[in-house]
Design a protein around this motif. Structure first.
Motif, PDB file in Angstrom:
ATOM      1  N   ASN A  56       0.811  -1.225   0.000  1.00  0.00           N
ATOM      2  CA  ASN A  56       0.000   0.000   0.000  1.00  0.00           C
ATOM      3  C   ASN A  56       0.842   1.272   0.000  1.00  0.00           C
ATOM      4  O   ASN A  56       0.351   2.345   0.328  1.00  0.00           O
ATOM      5  N   LEU A  57       2.120   1.162  -0.380  1.00  0.00           N
ATOM      6  CA  LEU A  57       2.982   2.334  -0.512  1.00  0.00           C
ATOM      7  C   LEU A  57       3.167   2.644  -1.986  1.00  0.00           C
ATOM      8  O   LEU A  57       3.269   1.739  -2.813  1.00  0.00           O
ATOM      9  N   LEU A  58       3.214   3.934  -2.299  1.00  0.00           N
ATOM     10  CA  LEU A  58       3.365   4.356  -3.679  1.00  0.00           C
ATOM     11  C   LEU A  58       4.247   5.592  -3.712  1.00  0.00           C
ATOM     12  O   LEU A  58       4.069   6.512  -2.923  1.00  0.00           O
ATOM     13  N   ASP A  59       5.234   5.579  -4.607  1.00  0.00           N
ATOM     14  CA  ASP A  59       6.092   6.752  -4.790  1.00  0.00           C
ATOM     15  C   ASP A  59       5.360   7.737  -5.696  1.00  0.00           C
ATOM     16  O   ASP A  59       5.080   7.433  -6.850  1.00  0.00           O
ATOM     17  N   LEU A  60       5.055   8.900  -5.144  1.00  0.00           N
ATOM     18  CA  LEU A  60       4.280   9.919  -5.859  1.00  0.00           C
ATOM     19  C   LEU A  60       5.080  11.203  -5.984  1.00  0.00           C
ATOM     20  O   LEU A  60       5.957  11.470  -5.175  1.00  0.00           O
ATOM     21  N   ARG A  61       4.744  12.006  -6.989  1.00  0.00           N
ATOM     22  CA  ARG A  61       5.374  13.315  -7.157  1.00  0.00           C
ATOM     23  C   ARG A  61       4.328  14.341  -7.550  1.00  0.00           C
ATOM     24  O   ARG A  61       3.429  14.038  -8.314  1.00  0.00           O
ATOM     25  N   ASP A  62       4.519  15.544  -7.025  1.00  0.00           N
ATOM     26  CA  ASP A  62       3.712  16.664  -7.497  1.00  0.00           C
ATOM     27  C   ASP A  62       4.173  16.996  -8.912  1.00  0.00           C
ATOM     28  O   ASP A  62       5.365  16.964  -9.204  1.00  0.00           O
ATOM     29  N   GLY A  63       3.244  17.307  -9.775  1.00  0.00           N
ATOM     30  CA  GLY A  63       3.612  17.652 -11.140  1.00  0.00           C
ATOM     31  C   GLY A  63       4.148  16.472 -11.918  1.00  0.00           C
ATOM     32  O   GLY A  63       4.871  16.637 -12.887  1.00  0.00           O
ATOM     33  N   GLY A  64       3.799  15.278 -11.495  1.00  0.00           N
ATOM     34  CA  GLY A  64       4.263  14.060 -12.163  1.00  0.00           C
ATOM     35  C   GLY A  64       3.357  13.684 -13.323  1.00  0.00           C
ATOM     36  O   GLY A  64       2.787  14.541 -13.996  1.00  0.00           O
ATOM     37  N   PRO A  65       3.175  12.405 -13.522  1.00  0.00           N
ATOM     38  CA  PRO A  65       2.372  11.924 -14.647  1.00  0.00           C
ATOM     39  C   PRO A  65       0.872  12.119 -14.399  1.00  0.00           C
ATOM     40  O   PRO A  65       0.449  12.468 -13.295  1.00  0.00           O
ATOM     41  N   ASP A  66       0.089  11.820 -15.418  1.00  0.00           N
ATOM     42  CA  ASP A  66      -1.367  11.833 -15.279  1.00  0.00           C
ATOM     43  C   ASP A  66      -1.841  10.628 -14.473  1.00  0.00           C
ATOM     44  O   ASP A  66      -2.795  10.736 -13.700  1.00  0.00           O
ATOM     45  N   VAL A  67      -1.185   9.475 -14.689  1.00  0.00           N
ATOM     46  CA  VAL A  67      -1.582   8.237 -14.004  1.00  0.00           C
ATOM     47  C   VAL A  67      -0.345   7.454 -13.561  1.00  0.00           C
ATOM     48  O   VAL A  67       0.742   7.607 -14.123  1.00  0.00           O
ATOM     49  N   TYR A  68      -0.562   6.635 -12.541  1.00  0.00           N
ATOM     50  CA  TYR A  68       0.435   5.674 -12.084  1.00  0.00           C
ATOM     51  C   TYR A  68      -0.104   4.284 -12.392  1.00  0.00           C
ATOM     52  O   TYR A  68      -1.224   3.953 -11.992  1.00  0.00           O
ATOM     53  N   LEU A  69       0.664   3.483 -13.123  1.00  0.00           N
ATOM     54  CA  LEU A  69       0.311   2.107 -13.425  1.00  0.00           C
ATOM     55  C   LEU A  69       1.211   1.225 -12.575  1.00  0.00           C
ATOM     56  O   LEU A  69       2.436   1.255 -12.723  1.00  0.00           O
ATOM     57  N   VAL A  70       0.606   0.473 -11.664  1.00  0.00           N
ATOM     58  CA  VAL A  70       1.373  -0.329 -10.719  1.00  0.00           C
ATOM     59  C   VAL A  70       1.144  -1.808 -11.002  1.00  0.00           C
ATOM     60  O   VAL A  70       0.014  -2.299 -10.910  1.00  0.00           O
ATOM     61  N   LEU A  71       2.221  -2.494 -11.357  1.00  0.00           N
ATOM     62  CA  LEU A  71       2.216  -3.947 -11.466  1.00  0.00           C
ATOM     63  C   LEU A  71       2.610  -4.439 -10.081  1.00  0.00           C
ATOM     64  O   LEU A  71       3.585  -3.957  -9.516  1.00  0.00           O
ATOM     65  N   SER A  72       1.873  -5.393  -9.533  1.00  0.00           N
ATOM     66  CA  SER A  72       2.130  -5.761  -8.146  1.00  0.00           C
ATOM     67  C   SER A  72       2.144  -7.260  -7.918  1.00  0.00           C
ATOM     68  O   SER A  72       1.331  -7.992  -8.488  1.00  0.00           O
ATOM     69  N   GLY A  73       3.059  -7.654  -7.053  1.00  0.00           N
ATOM     70  CA  GLY A  73       3.081  -9.018  -6.554  1.00  0.00           C
ATOM     71  C   GLY A  73       2.020  -9.174  -5.486  1.00  0.00           C
ATOM     72  O   GLY A  73       1.117  -8.346  -5.361  1.00  0.00           O
ATOM     73  N   PRO A  74       2.122 -10.223  -4.681  1.00  0.00           N
ATOM     74  CA  PRO A  74       1.092 -10.486  -3.666  1.00  0.00           C
ATOM     75  C   PRO A  74       1.041  -9.428  -2.584  1.00  0.00           C
ATOM     76  O   PRO A  74       2.015  -8.717  -2.339  1.00  0.00           O
ATOM     77  N   LYS A  75      -0.107  -9.346  -1.938  1.00  0.00           N
ATOM     78  CA  LYS A  75      -0.283  -8.420  -0.819  1.00  0.00           C
ATOM     79  C   LYS A  75       0.679  -8.807   0.292  1.00  0.00           C
ATOM     80  O   LYS A  75       0.815  -9.978   0.628  1.00  0.00           O
ATOM     81  N   ALA A  76       1.353  -7.807   0.844  1.00  0.00           N
ATOM     82  CA  ALA A  76       2.364  -8.044   1.877  1.00  0.00           C
ATOM     83  C   ALA A  76       1.702  -8.400   3.198  1.00  0.00           C
ATOM     84  O   ALA A  76       0.672  -7.838   3.564  1.00  0.00           O
ATOM     85  N   LEU A  77       2.324  -9.312   3.893  1.00  0.00           N
ATOM     86  CA  LEU A  77       1.889  -9.652   5.240  1.00  0.00           C
ATOM     87  C   LEU A  77       2.746  -8.869   6.221  1.00  0.00           C
ATOM     88  O   LEU A  77       3.905  -8.564   5.940  1.00  0.00           O
ATOM     89  N   ALA A  78       2.201  -8.550   7.361  1.00  0.00           N
ATOM     90  CA  ALA A  78       2.944  -7.791   8.375  1.00  0.00           C
ATOM     91  C   ALA A  78       3.850  -8.755   9.137  1.00  0.00           C
ATOM     92  O   ALA A  78       3.512  -9.241  10.216  1.00  0.00           O
ATOM     93  N   GLU A  79       4.977  -9.056   8.534  1.00  0.00           N
ATOM     94  CA  GLU A  79       5.934  -9.965   9.157  1.00  0.00           C
ATOM     95  C   GLU A  79       7.343  -9.638   8.685  1.00  0.00           C
ATOM     96  O   GLU A  79       7.528  -8.891   7.727  1.00  0.00           O
ATOM     97  N   SER A  80       8.303 -10.222   9.337  1.00  0.00           N
ATOM     98  CA  SER A  80       9.701 -10.005   8.985  1.00  0.00           C
ATOM     99  C   SER A  80      10.002 -10.624   7.619  1.00  0.00           C
ATOM    100  O   SER A  80       9.368 -11.604   7.213  1.00  0.00           O
TER     101      SER A  80
END
Length: 169
Positions: A74-98
């Motif tokens: 659920n983290l995304l690198d964003l910028r002001d004045g960046g692109p119109d859209v962010y396209l995120v290819l993603s692996g599995p949802k992270a579990l809260a573990e080491s």
């Protein structure tokens, strides 16, 4: 010392695979470059605009930044004045573990398309920071999902869905 030799052998094997990948995409076989190339092939993105934070253009003219996150945290690198859209290819949802003992395979289990102005506006309205590793609410991820769910705001062809399935877990 056997483990050192084993790791050295595996790294040499990985270097051979990376060289073969680099020959295909004509860039170093890093996750970012591979994600850009995969997205360009599947979604028809024209890469190489040269603008900071913009990887290319979608067929409809919108500028896009492509991210390949090997896990969805659920983290995304964003910028002001960046692109119109962010396209995120993603692996599995992270579990809260080491991460100790875990692997992070290069897979694509889901694809998300975020309207940049909307996600930045939502973060600002909640008083959140916009930048590297911005925390984006779960509801926004759900609304932005275009694969494997079907989303009328960005309809994928069956061929695109089949290609994405090739990269699944």
């Amino acid at each position: 010392m056997n483990e050192v030799k084993r790791v050295a052998d595996l790294i040499q094997e990985r270097n051979r695979v990376d060289a073969a990948l680099s020959a295909c995409i004509r860039r170093p076989a890093l996750t970012g470059h591979l994600g850009d190339w995969i997205a360009a092939q599947i979604f028809g993105i024209e890469l190489g605009l040269g603008a900071k934070g913009v990887d290319g253009t979608l067929a409809d003219g919108r500028t896009v930044n492509v991210r390949w996150n090997l896990k969805r945290d659920n983290l995304l690198d964003l910028r002001d004045g960046g692109p119109d859209v962010y396209l995120v290819l993603s692996g599995p949802k992270a579990l809260a573990e080491s991460s100790r003992g875990a692997t992070r395979p290069m897979v694509i289990d889901a694809v998300y398309l975020f309207d940049a102005a909307a996600v930045v506006g939502e973060l600002r309205a909640r008083g959140r920071k916009v930048g590297v590793a911005s925390s984006v609410r779960e509801e926004l991820w759900d609304a932005a999902e275009v694969y494997p769910r079907r989303n009328p705001s960005f309809v994928l062809t069956e061929e695109q869905r089949e290609f994405l399935a090739l990269f699944g877990s």
